[in-house]
Scaffold this active site. Structure first.
Site, short mmCIF file in Angstrom:
data_model
loop_
_atom_site.label_atom_id
_atom_site.label_comp_id
_atom_site.label_asym_id
_atom_site.label_seq_id
_atom_site.Cartn_x
_atom_site.Cartn_y
_atom_site.Cartn_z
N ASP A 58 0.85 -1.20 0.00
CA ASP A 58 0.00 0.00 0.00
C ASP A 58 0.88 1.25 0.00
O ASP A 58 1.04 1.91 1.01
CB ASP A 58 -0.89 -0.06 1.26
N LYS A 60 0.54 3.68 -2.55
CA LYS A 60 -0.25 4.76 -3.18
C LYS A 60 0.60 5.63 -4.11
O LYS A 60 0.74 6.84 -3.91
CB LYS A 60 -0.89 5.65 -2.10
N ASP A 63 2.67 9.94 -9.56
CA ASP A 63 3.79 10.67 -10.16
C ASP A 63 3.54 10.70 -11.66
O ASP A 63 2.44 10.34 -12.11
CB ASP A 63 5.11 9.93 -9.80
N THR A 123 -10.17 9.09 2.85
CA THR A 123 -11.28 9.31 3.79
C THR A 123 -11.00 10.45 4.76
O THR A 123 -11.89 10.92 5.45
CB THR A 123 -11.61 8.02 4.57
N ARG A 227 -5.84 -1.94 13.80
CA ARG A 227 -5.72 -1.97 15.26
C ARG A 227 -6.57 -3.00 15.99
O ARG A 227 -6.09 -3.58 16.97
CB ARG A 227 -5.95 -0.55 15.81
O1 C5P Z 1 -6.25 0.38 12.44
P1 C5P Z 1 -7.24 0.54 11.35
O2 C5P Z 1 -8.18 -0.62 11.18
O3 C5P Z 1 -7.98 1.87 11.41
O4 C5P Z 1 -6.32 0.57 10.02
C1 C5P Z 1 -6.86 0.84 8.75
C2 C5P Z 1 -5.79 0.82 7.72
O5 C5P Z 1 -6.36 1.21 6.47
C3 C5P Z 1 -4.62 1.77 7.96
O6 C5P Z 1 -3.45 1.15 7.42
C4 C5P Z 1 -4.99 3.00 7.16
O7 C5P Z 1 -3.87 3.71 6.71
C5 C5P Z 1 -5.69 2.36 5.96
N1 C5P Z 1 -6.63 3.23 5.25
C6 C5P Z 1 -7.69 3.85 5.88
N2 C5P Z 1 -8.55 4.64 5.17
C7 C5P Z 1 -8.35 4.83 3.87
C8 C5P Z 1 -7.29 4.21 3.21
C9 C5P Z 1 -6.44 3.40 3.96
O8 C5P Z 1 -7.88 3.67 7.07
N3 C5P Z 1 -9.21 5.54 3.18
#
Ligand code: C5P
Length: 255
Positions: A58, A60, A63, A123, A227
């Site tokens: 991931d 992203k 460029d 988001t 988490r």
């Molecule tokens: O800990 P948690 O469940 O919130 O982690 C969500 C993961 O998804 C993190 O790695 C975060 O960077 C990623 N992510 C997100 N929202 C997005 C894109 C990626 O939470 N729109």
């Protein structure tokens, strides 16, 4: 199908490795993001893959087309299962990225091929934040526009909020993956976590979350969960409970 992707968001490589050692490839795929990749690099990706895990890299990419195509090709050469690019990079960049993956798959047989996914609107962006970048439109309209670009460039799908899956399905019904973060277990879910989770279902910094059950029913293909798994006292037990919940939801969605 294994539909949970555990987000390995760690500042400490040995902590990430410790967690990987406790997880099961039959229950989860792994997401390696900018922080961990910057610290641990391709060697960590390869260790996860050697242990049998599919890796979503991931990073992203965003460029000029040639640079993104080269980066995507480098990711594909590692044999990762999934890689992503910002759909706002535009059609030329998306086409170049897709061609780079396809070219690599033809030449080097990466074992099923690397999926390439578009990031639409982060988001963390609300209307004001979008407007500050010069886009005076609703975030949902921008999500729809960027998902359309990703579809037209024949990407494999998009990362989106579980609340946006319906919108994405109205743009691309079949053969277009939705990968959704923003998932939080409900303590009173179909497969209750009870006291095996020290994290519980708290939202942390996520807004408008859905449970794994509801995200699957909404049509999500893969759930990115960080988490609630990584901070659990027993990550493997939480993962097993979440996988069971996903299986029940998948059966219900199919029937
Ligand atoms: O800990 P948690 O469940 O919130 O982690 C969500 C993961 O998804 C993190 O790695 C975060 O960077 C990623 N992510 C997100 N929202 C997005 C894109 C990626 O939470 N729109």
């Amino acid at each position: 199908m294994n539909r949970i992707i555990t987000a390995l968001d760690f500042a400490d490589v040995s902590k990430a490795q410790e967690l990987v050692d406790r997880l099961e490839p039959s229950l989860t795929r792994l997401k390696i993001g900018n922080q961990l990749f910057t610290l641990a690099g391709p060697a960590f990706v390869e260790r996860c893959q050697k242990a049998g895990f599919d890796v979503f890299l991931d990073l992203k990419y965003h460029d000029i087309p040639n640079t993104v195509a080269s980066a995507v090709e480098a990711a594909a050469s590692l044999g990762v299962w999934m890689v992503n690019v910002h759909a706002s990079g535009g059609p030329a960049m998306l086409n170049a990225a897709r061609d780079a993956v396809k070219q690599y798959d033809r030449d080097a047989a990466t074992g099923g091929g690397t999926r390439i996914i578009g990031v639409t609107v982060l988001t963390s962006f609300d209307r004001d934040e979008l407007s500050a970048t010069g886009l005076d439109i609703e975030p949902a309209d921008q999500v729809a526009r960027l998902a359309t670009l990703a579809r037209q460039a024949a990407l494999d799908g998009v990362v989106c909020s579980p609340h946006e899956v319906g919108l994405i399905r109205s743009i691309a019904k079949n053969n277009f993956l939705t990968i959704t973060p923003g998932v939080r277990p409900d303590p009173a879910s179909a497969v209750p976590l009870g006291n095996i989770s020290s994290h519980g279902g708290r939202p942390d910094d996520q807004r408008r979350t859905l449970t794994p059950f509801d995200a699957i029913l909404a049509g999500s293909d893969f759930l990115v969960i960080g988490r609630p798994i990584t901070q659990a006292a027993s990550p493997i037990d939480v993962l097993a409970a979440l996988a069971a919940e996903v299986q029940i939801a998948s059966a219900q969605a199919a029937g």
